[in-house]
Design a protein around this motif. Structure first.
Motif, mmCIF file in Angstrom:
data_model
loop_
_atom_site.group_PDB
_atom_site.id
_atom_site.type_symbol
_atom_site.label_atom_id
_atom_site.label_comp_id
_atom_site.label_asym_id
_atom_site.label_seq_id
_atom_site.Cartn_x
_atom_site.Cartn_y
_atom_site.Cartn_z
ATOM 1 N N GLN A 46 45.113 41.206 63.733
ATOM 2 C CA GLN A 46 46.340 41.775 63.177
ATOM 3 C C GLN A 46 46.469 43.263 63.533
ATOM 4 N N ILE A 47 45.354 43.954 63.492
ATOM 5 C CA ILE A 47 45.358 45.378 63.851
ATOM 6 C C ILE A 47 45.711 45.557 65.326
ATOM 7 N N LYS A 48 45.176 44.685 66.164
ATOM 8 C CA LYS A 48 45.474 44.762 67.599
ATOM 9 C C LYS A 48 46.975 44.602 67.855
ATOM 10 N N VAL A 49 47.609 43.659 67.139
ATOM 11 C CA VAL A 49 49.056 43.467 67.276
ATOM 12 C C VAL A 49 49.802 44.716 66.812
ATOM 13 N N MET A 50 49.336 45.331 65.729
ATOM 14 C CA MET A 50 49.985 46.544 65.226
ATOM 15 C C MET A 50 49.906 47.675 66.251
ATOM 16 N N LEU A 51 48.774 47.778 66.947
ATOM 17 C CA LEU A 51 48.572 48.870 67.905
ATOM 18 C C LEU A 51 49.225 48.613 69.261
ATOM 19 N N TYR A 52 49.176 47.360 69.711
ATOM 20 C CA TYR A 52 49.662 47.039 71.056
ATOM 21 C C TYR A 52 51.005 46.327 71.061
ATOM 22 N N GLY A 53 51.411 45.808 69.898
ATOM 23 C CA GLY A 53 52.624 45.015 69.845
ATOM 24 C C GLY A 53 52.364 43.590 70.304
ATOM 25 N N SER A 54 53.390 42.755 70.215
ATOM 26 C CA SER A 54 53.305 41.367 70.697
ATOM 27 C C SER A 54 54.611 41.046 71.404
ATOM 28 N N GLY A 55 54.825 39.778 71.721
ATOM 29 C CA GLY A 55 56.024 39.395 72.473
ATOM 30 C C GLY A 55 57.316 39.952 71.913
ATOM 31 N N GLN A 57 57.478 42.170 69.208
ATOM 32 C CA GLN A 57 57.192 43.278 68.287
ATOM 33 C C GLN A 57 56.615 44.467 69.045
ATOM 34 N N GLU A 58 57.320 45.572 69.041
ATOM 35 C CA GLU A 58 56.844 46.799 69.682
ATOM 36 C C GLU A 58 55.929 47.559 68.717
ATOM 37 N N PRO A 59 54.913 48.246 69.229
ATOM 38 C CA PRO A 59 54.080 49.068 68.341
ATOM 39 C C PRO A 59 54.886 50.223 67.755
ATOM 40 N N GLN A 60 54.613 50.541 66.495
ATOM 41 C CA GLN A 60 55.332 51.624 65.819
ATOM 42 C C GLN A 60 54.393 52.818 65.634
ATOM 43 N N PRO A 61 54.697 53.945 66.254
ATOM 44 C CA PRO A 61 53.813 55.121 66.190
ATOM 45 C C PRO A 61 53.450 55.534 64.763
ATOM 46 N N GLU A 62 54.394 55.398 63.840
ATOM 47 C CA GLU A 62 54.120 55.805 62.466
ATOM 48 C C GLU A 62 53.014 54.946 61.847
ATOM 49 N N LEU A 63 53.070 53.632 62.100
ATOM 50 C CA LEU A 63 52.038 52.735 61.568
ATOM 51 C C LEU A 63 50.691 53.003 62.242
ATOM 52 N N THR A 64 50.731 53.278 63.554
ATOM 53 C CA THR A 64 49.499 53.610 64.282
ATOM 54 C C THR A 64 48.837 54.845 63.690
ATOM 55 N N ALA A 65 49.649 55.858 63.380
ATOM 56 C CA ALA A 65 49.128 57.100 62.804
ATOM 57 C C ALA A 65 48.499 56.843 61.435
ATOM 58 N N GLN A 66 49.160 56.024 60.616
ATOM 59 C CA GLN A 66 48.630 55.700 59.291
ATOM 60 C C GLN A 66 47.313 54.936 59.392
ATOM 61 N N LEU A 67 47.278 53.981 60.340
ATOM 62 C CA LEU A 67 46.063 53.184 60.519
ATOM 63 C C LEU A 67 44.906 54.065 60.988
ATOM 64 N N ALA A 68 45.165 54.932 61.955
ATOM 65 C CA ALA A 68 44.117 55.823 62.463
ATOM 66 C C ALA A 68 43.568 56.698 61.341
ATOM 67 N N GLN A 69 44.465 57.203 60.478
ATOM 68 C CA GLN A 69 44.022 58.052 59.375
ATOM 69 C C GLN A 69 43.134 57.280 58.406
ATOM 70 N N GLU A 70 43.472 56.018 58.172
ATOM 71 C CA GLU A 70 42.629 55.173 57.323
ATOM 72 C C GLU A 70 41.251 54.979 57.958
ATOM 73 N N PHE A 71 41.236 54.803 59.261
ATOM 74 C CA PHE A 71 39.960 54.665 59.988
ATOM 75 C C PHE A 71 39.102 55.903 59.810
ATOM 76 N N TYR A 72 39.719 57.094 59.927
ATOM 77 C CA TYR A 72 38.964 58.342 59.773
ATOM 78 C C TYR A 72 38.465 58.496 58.332
ATOM 79 N N ASN A 73 39.360 58.250 57.391
ATOM 80 C CA ASN A 73 39.033 58.496 55.979
ATOM 81 C C ASN A 73 37.878 57.632 55.480
ATOM 82 N N HIS A 74 37.790 56.389 55.995
ATOM 83 C CA HIS A 74 36.805 55.435 55.478
ATOM 84 C C HIS A 74 35.709 55.090 56.495
ATOM 85 N N ASP A 75 35.628 55.869 57.582
ATOM 86 C CA ASP A 75 34.589 55.661 58.610
ATOM 87 C C ASP A 75 34.546 54.212 59.097
ATOM 88 N N ILE A 76 35.715 53.625 59.266
ATOM 89 C CA ILE A 76 35.771 52.208 59.643
ATOM 90 C C ILE A 76 35.241 51.973 61.056
#
Length: 283
Positions: A46-55, A57-76
């Motif tokens: 699901q994360i891969k689809v959010m970052l790269y998009g699918s047939g 669905q285009e990736p949304q920069p705002e969601l990518t930024a939020q996801l990256a911040q979650e990764f940093y905050n929680h050392d994912i």
């Protein structure tokens, strides 16, 4: 069939679910760990689809930024690397693609994930050590190559003692892993010209006398040929003039090249000739 599709999960929900699944994967019993691995694989998809998009669905920069911040905050990213060997084949591939996507992220001239990895450098060291495990070696190599594109990370790797593990990794018995490790090794010594030149000059004895010489004398034909070819490339690079001067002014090095000129392999002879030619020009 449901009338309405369920709405995609938010970056916060995905990050939370992934962290929980990885927690169970690292500490739960066999049955719970198996289910957690399945859940982690599903969320990574699901994360891969959010970052790269699918047939559709285009990736949304705002969601990518939020996801990256979650990764940093929680050392994912660190939790993912720690548990990578427990994931299935497709999940490992998704992990590497996710890591590289987040690593390429830029805000103006800043690269936030590069900054994060510089502050959490143990994560990069875990990727280097990944070459010791054939199950994750190629995935780790894929992520490391993306790291080395960024000079601050390449500098930290070169300055760390674990860099010298590559002299061992390039001779591993698994051909694919050894080849990948050598490609990584070459990248580290050639990509960022001024950084590499300074590193080779400062660490000449340790690199060439203590370690590189062993590769040139290896019983493995592929190791010898690749190492000899890379040596020629390094010595012919104008940025490495000081290193080249140090190398060719050592008579033992020229004797080794003369010995290789009569090697049974024409490829070894060819690569040795290029190095020997440099020596004859500048001696």
């Amino acid at each position: 069939m449901p009338l309405f599709k369920s709405s995609p999960k938010s970056p916060q929900e995905l990050a939370k679910g992934l962290k929980e699944a990885l927690g169970v994967l690292s500490s739960g019993g066999a049955k719970r760990a198996e289910k957690a691995a399945e859940e982690a694989a599903k969320i990574l998809g699901q994360i891969k689809v959010m970052l790269y998009g699918s047939g559709d669905q285009e990736p949304q920069p705002e969601l990518t930024a939020q996801l990256a911040q979650e990764f940093y905050n929680h050392d994912i990213l660190l939790h993912l690397i720690n548990n990578m060997a427990k994931l299935d084949f497709e999940a490992k591939k998704d992990l590497a693609q996710i890591f590289n996507n987040v690593l390429r992220r830029q805000i103006g001239t800043r690269c936030p994930t590069v900054e994060y990895l510089c502050s959490k450098f143990e994560l990069v060291l875990k990727l280097i050590r990944g070459y010791e495990n054939p199950e994750v070696a190629l995935n780790c190599g894929m992520m490391l190559r993306e790291c080395v594109r960024h000079e601050p990370l390449a500098k930290l790797i070169l300055e760390n003692g674990d860099f010298y593990l590559f002299f061992k990794f390039v001779e591993l018995s698994t051909f694919d892993v050894a080849s990948d490790a050598f490609a990584m090794f070459r990248d580290l010594l050639t990509r960022h010209k001024i950084l590499c030149a300074n590193f080779l000059e400062t660490n000449y004895e340790k690199v060439f006398v203590d370690h590189y010489q062993k590769l040139l004398n290896s019983e493995n034909y592929v190791t010898r040929r690749q190492s000899l070819k890379l040596l020629g490339e390094l010595l012919l690079d104008r940025h490495n003039f000081t290193t080249m001067s140090l190398y060719i002014n050592n008579p033992d090095n020229l004797k080794l090249m003369m010995k290789m000129l009569i090697d049974p392999s024409r490829n070894i002879q060819f690569e040795a000739f290029h190095v020997f030619k440099v020596g004859m020009i500048y001696v």
